[in-house]
Design an enzyme around this catalytic site. Sequence first.
Site, short mmCIF file in Angstrom:
data_model
loop_
_atom_site.label_atom_id
_atom_site.label_comp_id
_atom_site.label_asym_id
_atom_site.label_seq_id
_atom_site.Cartn_x
_atom_site.Cartn_y
_atom_site.Cartn_z
N GLY A 135 42.52 34.99 45.33
CA GLY A 135 43.55 34.47 44.44
C GLY A 135 44.31 35.59 43.77
N CYS A 136 45.43 35.23 43.15
CA CYS A 136 46.31 36.23 42.56
C CYS A 136 45.67 36.91 41.35
CB CYS A 136 47.64 35.60 42.18
SG CYS A 136 47.52 34.09 41.19
N TYR A 137 45.16 36.12 40.40
CA TYR A 137 44.50 36.73 39.24
C TYR A 137 43.27 37.55 39.67
CZ TYR A 137 47.16 33.62 36.03
OH TYR A 137 48.12 32.97 35.31
#
EC number: 1.2.1.38
Lengths: 337, 337, 337, 337
Positions: free
Chosen positions: B153-155
């Site tokens: 995921g991005c985070y």
Amino acid sequence: MFKTLIIGASGYTGAELAKMVHQHPHLQLSGLYVSASSHDANKPISALHGTLKGLVDMPLQPLVNPGKVAEQADIVLLATAHEVSHELAPVFLAHGCQVFDLSGAFRVQGDDFYPRYYGFEHQAADWLEQAVYGLAEWNKDAIATAQLVAVPGCYPTAAQLALKPLIEAGLIDDSQWPVINAVSGASGAGRKATMANSFCEVSLQAYGIFSHRHQPEIATHLGREVIFTPHLGSFKRGILATITAKLTPGTTEAAIAEAMVKAYSQGGDPHAVRLLGNQPARLQDVVHTCFCDIGWSLHNGHIILTSAIDNLLKGASSQAMQCINIRNKFPQMTALV
Amino acid sequence: MFKTLIIGASGYTGAELAKMVHQHPHLQLSGLYVSASSHDANKPISALHGTLKGLVDMPLQPLVNPGKVAEQADIVLLATAHEVSHELAPVFLAHGCQVFDLSGAFRVQGDDFYPRYYGFEHQAADWLEQAVYGLAEWNKDAIATAQLVAVPGCYPTAAQLALKPLIEAGLIDDSQWPVINAVSGASGAGRKATMANSFCEVSLQAYGIFSHRHQPEIATHLGREVIFTPHLGSFKRGILATITAKLTPGTTEAAIAEAMVKAYSQGGDPHAVRLLGNQPARLQDVVHTCFCDIGWSLHNGHIILTSAIDNLLKGASSQAMQCINIRNKFPQMTALV
Amino acid sequence: MFKTLIIGASGYTGAELAKMVHQHPHLQLSGLYVSASSHDANKPISALHGTLKGLVDMPLQPLVNPGKVAEQADIVLLATAHEVSHELAPVFLAHGCQVFDLSGAFRVQGDDFYPRYYGFEHQAADWLEQAVYGLAEWNKDAIATAQLVAVPGCYPTAAQLALKPLIEAGLIDDSQWPVINAVSGASGAGRKATMANSFCEVSLQAYGIFSHRHQPEIATHLGREVIFTPHLGSFKRGILATITAKLTPGTTEAAIAEAMVKAYSQGGDPHAVRLLGNQPARLQDVVHTCFCDIGWSLHNGHIILTSAIDNLLKGASSQAMQCINIRNKFPQMTALV
Amino acid sequence: MFKTLIIGASGYTGAELAKMVHQHPHLQLSGLYVSASSHDANKPISALHGTLKGLVDMPLQPLVNPGKVAEQADIVLLATAHEVSHELAPVFLAHGCQVFDLSGAFRVQGDDFYPRYYGFEHQAADWLEQAVYGLAEWNKDAIATAQLVAVPGCYPTAAQLALKPLIEAGLIDDSQWPVINAVSGASGAGRKATMANSFCEVSLQAYGIFSHRHQPEIATHLGREVIFTPHLGSFKRGILATITAKLTPGTTEAAIAEAMVKAYSQGGDPHAVRLLGNQPARLQDVVHTCFCDIGWSLHNGHIILTSAIDNLLKGASSQAMQCINIRNKFPQMTALV
């Protein structure tokens, strides 16, 4: 204290109206309404518009029986969809309320206008005829006695306030159509969830080219054909209109300035137009204010006018409030500055 | 040329993937698919994503028969919803495709993770176990032989790339949980029409406090509890993570720098992490790039790390492309710089 | 009517102050001043701040002889640089004026604070000792009799209003330092031309890591060490602080809520703090308002607090106005809502 | 490999050029230069432009002896101020370099143009005469053999690419001047610290009304008087031009489309113009791309054209690169898509 209702209070304009009525020394906010089917019904308005928390926490009531609601009201603000205003206004008017309609439902006379531009046949020809167009700085006398005020659209307000003084003074050449380019913030589309309105899709672009219904509204009230191109900009509030027009041969800087000053001296009465002379209007000088800033420059027989407003205020709610003030003999800028 | 498909190509990540595959010297864009019920089906992708006009005008085909589609493909990129990836990945894998999944469907092992955080029971336990977590700079060897890569995921990408070198080197004190605050642009919510996502409603704010599913993803892959607070910011792209942690007593600036350099020397192989030393990471240095910038400062036994990525690139599509490159022995940054 | 002066009136805070004083029923705007060498001297304030056109068009006078100017004033607002406030405040105080200083010059006691964090030796030890810290909701009694009020910084206001109720109630664990991450709009840097401040360079990033002077201001007034990391965001106004802290073992949701309500019931007196409970604070709910919104969530023995203000209003000018109101027995929110 | 220099490499355009040259298969980035007095001298370009870190970390050398520097170069890109280009171009040309000038110094012929619009007397009449105007899609043959290419300004590129096909086809009525309204992002003002350019001061507004030097550049190269009004918008990159013109009586939709297609078929050679037909151009479709999108609509004998570019790319650097490619027989879009 005048009992005041806001119908269609869930939107951005409704929230601005609620705050103004709350702050007004002579108005009492008596009710906020939304359509009976709205999923916002019964929520406090401040749950939708967080700026209002602690100021206006009144619930958004479902409007089930307008006739009954009308009985509690002296003044009704309609921040509803065009078709809804078209239906509701006569109900409130029949009960003797003053009605200030922020939709397009009563702005333009003419048989084929509503079918063509709004997609419905107008059923209230009498009220349409009696409606006063609420361009506050131009229609004060009529507004002062009106029962129904059709508050102008956001683009028409910006455009007319700049052009009207010059057209009235005969300074705009008839042979060419003034070109009105205007950029509006995203709040102009209202409070709703659409792809076009989603954060990542909003980008500077023209829309409604040659087909926006504010074009005939402007043309009708100016009494002059215009070319109007609206744009969406990636900011929340505000409209900047840039207007290019050919001047009547021989028109001087002085004549322009004189026409502007004459139009907006208004007998010394404070109002919402600020004249900038040769400086261009800037969006950020008017956003979150009720003012319209107007600047102009001449060259080679042409004029460029710039006109800036907050679309939710002078383009909607604060202009409605100016009309309420004029109608009820309050100082015109009450609750606005 | 490897035949490459993008499933879920209508979103922002899908558009970035389409552009990268198009530019890749060894990949051939063989098909773009959306769900059979999508109202975007059969439109050219460039009708949704105007930047692609003239570059990739291929239509978004409705995905009716994944098994048949799989026969045309060497490589499949799943930019689909979690549940959809969870169903589709096994189909493509069964046909021998390499699958790079950008959803959360194969990122975290553990029996109760998917019911709890994603709301569904995982039905593909074998593939979940075989899936390699595609944090490119950390799992190169495993990615190089994987058939299924779960792109982070991005985070989690922003957070782990900054913290992992220090945790691996034993420099982060165990007694306190690192605090990860991160702000993401609105594209992180995907391409869709919601009120929360509408232009005038987007505003800096935290969300998903103590409940975002990227928290357990980060904690699992770091092997360390963390406090993660995501925020929405009023910009389109990018994530900035600011991480505060207590250091193991006696940790020096030099030890931190050494751990960072060791982690990211990568045998001289070009990759996507840029070390800034004591300078803070800035969003605009990474937006529209495939890089992750990492800066850090020490004081009084604590460290502040800043880590910035483009959420759609290193936080999704370009990291997937790094994984494709690693898996297929192309230089890791092919089509990325 | 109290004769009121604004010194340093050319900046963003000065403009907000001018508008508030103009709108205040008991204050008379008696003069706007800038430093004698300012190139803005003798311009109308509305030439710099277009929103004020037609409202406040008073000139920015060069401040040549503060002692003489003091004779015309009851109340003096110093929106000046720290060193300038440090020099001017004693002059106005000596003439018996009430002084409300928006700089950092009188906020923190302690011998080595000013040399270390502000780069000058404090020469007005007596006034520094007598100065009352103008965190309005917390120091009402002292403000009510103060001659010199040191209005808190923007970050300290956001941070303290959220943390102070819990620290005072003994709910924040002493063994770990609360982590305060805050993002400020670009107006926090003041009205000036610098590269860092130029439109294309502003981007989300941390700055002043471990070295910002608001850290000791917060720590001193909370009586508790904190880790404070300020950030610049690409928006004009507002601060959002996200605060992570460990709770004293056994602290319940109810205890937190009780501490908050107790702190901000304020005997029913309207003030500027709005409690959101479990909802996160949103920047846009407070921007262009004088409010501080505070939300919180608990989990696993930790709390996340979010606190949002308009940095130019509750973080500066409107807080100063609250102090003026308290000091002069006007209702606290006069001219603010 | 052609040895390529960038002079004036510290600005936004310089950074874009550096990246493109770095990515170009046939160009070698041989040196980056700034003026000898620049405080950026000797810094790596990536210290100013963080996106370049790890890609181009070459230092910005002070340009002390242009004649000597010219000896190392095949191709020189001048991203310098007008006066500086005016002085430097002849030096590099004398050494046989190909010079691509992104300033206004060689764009317009005519005796009184430079004194009037740029404030200096032109000293290089011969080169001015030989300079080829680098509007890539229109001057390919001349560019292919030019030694000096004057790359067009950003506004002139957007305006001419839309209007030129129609003027050349005789479809624009002579009796009225086309009205060009254009909005540019703040990067158009260059990389510098000014109040007008500071984050909080940038706001949508017109500027340079009737006096911008791109007006005569457009008029000269179109061979037609125009009214051009530039605007500043609060975004970093991009220009949207909206053009209103009267059509030659009888002009049909088909005639417009035919003129557009004819102009931009370009013998099938890929280039940078994308025709949208009746759809309006959107800023975000072109930002960070080298494309110019053009849309149009007809009504009542008038046309509205919309034209969008990235001001730093098609409005400057990528157009320069197109010219380099054309000049050196590389495919025109090399390093651009």
